[in-house]
Write a protein that holds these residues in place. Sequence first.
Motif, PDB file in Angstrom:
ATOM      1  N   ILE A  35       0.841  -1.200   0.000  1.00  0.00           N
ATOM      2  CA  ILE A  35       0.000   0.000   0.000  1.00  0.00           C
ATOM      3  C   ILE A  35       0.872   1.245   0.000  1.00  0.00           C
ATOM      4  N   VAL A  36       1.977   1.221   0.744  1.00  0.00           N
ATOM      5  CA  VAL A  36       2.903   2.359   0.742  1.00  0.00           C
ATOM      6  C   VAL A  36       3.413   2.616  -0.680  1.00  0.00           C
ATOM      7  N   GLN A  37       3.718   1.553  -1.411  1.00  0.00           N
ATOM      8  CA  GLN A  37       4.197   1.712  -2.782  1.00  0.00           C
ATOM      9  C   GLN A  37       3.110   2.311  -3.671  1.00  0.00           C
ATOM     10  N   VAL A  38       1.861   1.909  -3.472  1.00  0.00           N
ATOM     11  CA  VAL A  38       0.754   2.484  -4.236  1.00  0.00           C
ATOM     12  C   VAL A  38       0.634   3.977  -3.950  1.00  0.00           C
ATOM     13  N   ILE A  39       0.766   4.346  -2.669  1.00  0.00           N
ATOM     14  CA  ILE A  39       0.713   5.767  -2.298  1.00  0.00           C
ATOM     15  C   ILE A  39       1.844   6.529  -2.984  1.00  0.00           C
TER      16      ILE A  39
END
Length: 218
Positions: A35-39
């Motif tokens: 999710i951090v990478q998506v952000i």
Amino acid sequence: MKKKLINSEQIKTHLKDGMSIMFGGFMGCGTPEKIVQVILDSGVKNLTLIGNDTAFVDTGVGPLITNNRVKRLIASHIGTNPETGKKMIAGEIDVELVPQGTLAERIRSAGAGLGGVLTPTGVGTIVEEGKQILTINGVKYLLELPIHADLAIIQAYQGDYSGNLVYQYSARNFNPLIATAANTVIAQVDNLLEIGQIDPDAVMTPAALIDYIVSSDN
């Protein structure tokens, strides 16, 4: 029962510049790195991050710090990520350091709908500056206000399609707390199960608190 599985592109629809994001994790353990990478990939900026720490430069929420996406940080320490310290000193990030137990209680009080929490931690130090001090039975306490966020991002070891979650070992840390204290809660699940496959007594965060889930595998 509603299935809450979404994909990475759908996560992006819940992101916007200037939003506040709570994250689980202790030095990256328990932080949903997908999710951090998506952000990061979404390009959102001027974020307020709320969590225990900023892990390391390339783990946990570290990449958001390194890539200049964070405007404000509320955390209990920043010592493991040198980039956070450099940006704080340079005035590029506004950092509010909160004692770890106080941070947990402020998040918990937001989730419980309380007006704040009284704690003696920080009395007589720089921590008390600008805060209301109450004296009860001769003891001074600081009134620490609740911390709420637009979005909470969680990592779970197991979860079913309705959002019931199980954490593994110390990765549990802040994840159950932040699930109660945000407008939207998205959980990254390592092992996704059908509804009914998790023993109800094993559930650590109930589905009612989770808005969406994303699989760690795809």
